[in-house]
Design an enzyme around this catalytic site. Structure first.
Site, PDB file in Angstrom:
ATOM      1  CG  MET A  21      39.758  75.420  39.401  1.00  0.00           C
ATOM      2  SD  MET A  21      40.941  76.156  37.765  1.00  0.00           S
ATOM      3  CE  MET A  21      41.047  77.616  37.896  1.00  0.00           C
ATOM      4  CG  HIS A  25      33.266  81.551  46.238  1.00  0.00           C
ATOM      5  ND1 HIS A  25      32.107  80.969  45.986  1.00  0.00           N
ATOM      6  CD2 HIS A  25      34.439  80.872  45.670  1.00  0.00           C
ATOM      7  CE1 HIS A  25      32.212  80.444  44.782  1.00  0.00           C
ATOM      8  NE2 HIS A  25      33.581  80.577  44.336  1.00  0.00           N
ATOM      9  CG  HIS A  28      32.954  76.370  45.154  1.00  0.00           C
ATOM     10  ND1 HIS A  28      34.011  77.509  44.942  1.00  0.00           N
ATOM     11  CD2 HIS A  28      33.673  76.230  42.688  1.00  0.00           C
ATOM     12  CE1 HIS A  28      35.161  77.692  44.136  1.00  0.00           C
ATOM     13  NE2 HIS A  28      34.726  77.202  42.908  1.00  0.00           N
ATOM     14  N   GLY A 138      28.374  76.985  37.105  1.00  0.00           N
ATOM     15  CA  GLY A 138      28.259  77.875  37.612  1.00  0.00           C
ATOM     16  C   GLY A 138      28.048  78.594  36.143  1.00  0.00           C
ATOM     17  CB  VAL A 167      25.948  82.466  44.434  1.00  0.00           C
ATOM     18  CG1 VAL A 167      25.998  83.046  46.256  1.00  0.00           C
ATOM     19  CG2 VAL A 167      25.220  81.102  44.629  1.00  0.00           C
ATOM     20  CB  SER A 176      35.356  85.172  41.959  1.00  0.00           C
ATOM     21  OG  SER A 176      36.010  84.878  40.805  1.00  0.00           O
ATOM     22  CB  SER A 177      38.304  81.716  43.972  1.00  0.00           C
ATOM     23  OG  SER A 177      37.663  80.554  44.041  1.00  0.00           O
TER      24      SER A 177
HETATM   25  O1  PAF Z   1      35.567  76.527  36.603  1.00  0.00           O
HETATM   26  C1  PAF Z   1      36.159  76.174  37.297  1.00  0.00           C
HETATM   27  O2  PAF Z   1      36.327  75.825  38.267  1.00  0.00           O
HETATM   28  C2  PAF Z   1      37.468  75.279  36.231  1.00  0.00           C
HETATM   29  O3  PAF Z   1      37.498  75.948  35.234  1.00  0.00           O
HETATM   30  C3  PAF Z   1      37.199  73.872  36.394  1.00  0.00           C
HETATM   31  C4  PAF Z   1      35.744  73.770  35.439  1.00  0.00           C
HETATM   32  C5  PAF Z   1      37.133  73.017  37.404  1.00  0.00           C
HETATM   33  C6  PAF Z   1      37.739  73.066  35.173  1.00  0.00           C
HETATM   34  O4  PAF Z   1      39.477  73.388  35.330  1.00  0.00           O
END
Ligand code: PAF
Length: 271
Positions: A21, A25, A28, A138, A167, A176-177
């Site tokens: 989304m 960071h 990801h 993750g 991480v 986490s964002s």
């Molecule tokens: O984990 C996330 O960022 C979201 O739930 C995902 C898997 C991209 C689905 O929108």
């Protein structure tokens, strides 16, 4: 996106998908690195999926950093960034939703009604658009991993679900964002999550197997932090999320920020 993926398939390339989304960071980027190692072509989707947010949740203020995301993904050398708009994904009249039963009724599913339906729907659509061989998630979102694995198996999507370790910051806080919402005091308080998991892992390592006792260790560590409010602390099976396995899962509120974390107590706790 489908045209590009078709071209890759015609060239017999293995495709890796990293669904995100945005607000990227290092967590990801560890998924992106794994995807680049294991596939010929890598696509990263960036889509803040409105249907996985409940009423009153943080959709409106969810962190967005498009330029930073683009720079990170370019530097990582991904082959495509798939960034659909909300109307691309959910055009007027769209009314189909994907539901995984059972596992979505408990813990995160109970706390966030409709959340996993939104996740399962968007993940199915992202798989349809990119036709990946492998998709990367993750471990931080352990219940999401279990839901997506169930989904991929149950409807024979032919996508291998790859799970990468959480991480963490130097003090143990999982990236986490949503950590961006925390002020300085809250950020310090948030470390109670990893402290709780560490204490439960230590107890497990000493031979503690009583789920109620392990749960009490988790809850007491959270309750010792005045800024934190416990939502749940459970020890569950990592595949079904039924009580009684070795995966410790936690959800807390710090101020208005909801944070989750987990650790498989069979494994040594990092740090
Ligand atoms: O984990 C996330 O960022 C979201 O739930 C995902 C898997 C991209 C689905 O929108």
């Amino acid at each position: 996106m489908r045209e590009i993926a078709r071209g890759w398939r015609a060239d017999a390339c293995a495709i890796g998908l990293v669904p995100t989304m945005g607000a990227l960071h290092a967590g990801h980027m560890s998924l992106v690195e794994a995807a680049c190692r294991e596939n010929d072509r890598v696509v990263v989707s960036v889509f803040v999926n409105p249907i996985q947010f409940g009423a009153g949740e943080d959709l409106g203020r969810y962190p967005r950093s498009p330029e930073h995301d683009l720079a990170m993904l370019r530097a990582a050398g991904v082959d495509a960034i798939y960034k659909p708009s909300v109307t691309d994904m959910y055009p007027p009249g769209s009314s189909t939703r994907v539901n995984v039963h059972g596992i979505t009724d408990i813990l995160e599913g109970a706390a966030r009604p409709g959340h996993f339906e939104g996740v399962a729907t968007v993940v199915t659509k992202l798989f349809a658009a990119t036709s990946p061989d492998r998709a990367y998630f993750g471990q931080k979102d352990a219940q999401q991993v279990a839901v997506v694995k169930r989904l991929a198996a149950d409807i024979d999507l032919g996508v291998e679900i790859r799970v990468c370790p959480t991480v963490r910051e130097a003090d143990g806080l999982a990236l986490s964002s949503r950590n961006a919402y925390l002020d300085a005091a809250e950020r310090q308080a948030a470390v109670c999550l990893s402290r709780a998991l560490g204490l439960a892992a230590e107890a497990y390592g000493r031979g503690e197997r009583n789920p109620a006792r392990l749960q009490a260790i988790l809850s007491e560590a959270i309750e010792a932090e005045p800024l934190a409010r416990l939502e749940y602390a459970e020890v569950v099976d990592p595949a079904t999320f039924a009580a009684g396995g070795s995966l410790a899962v936690l959800a807390i509120l710090i101020g208005k920020t909801r944070l989750i974390d987990n650790h498989d107590l069979k494994l040594p706790y990092p740090g």
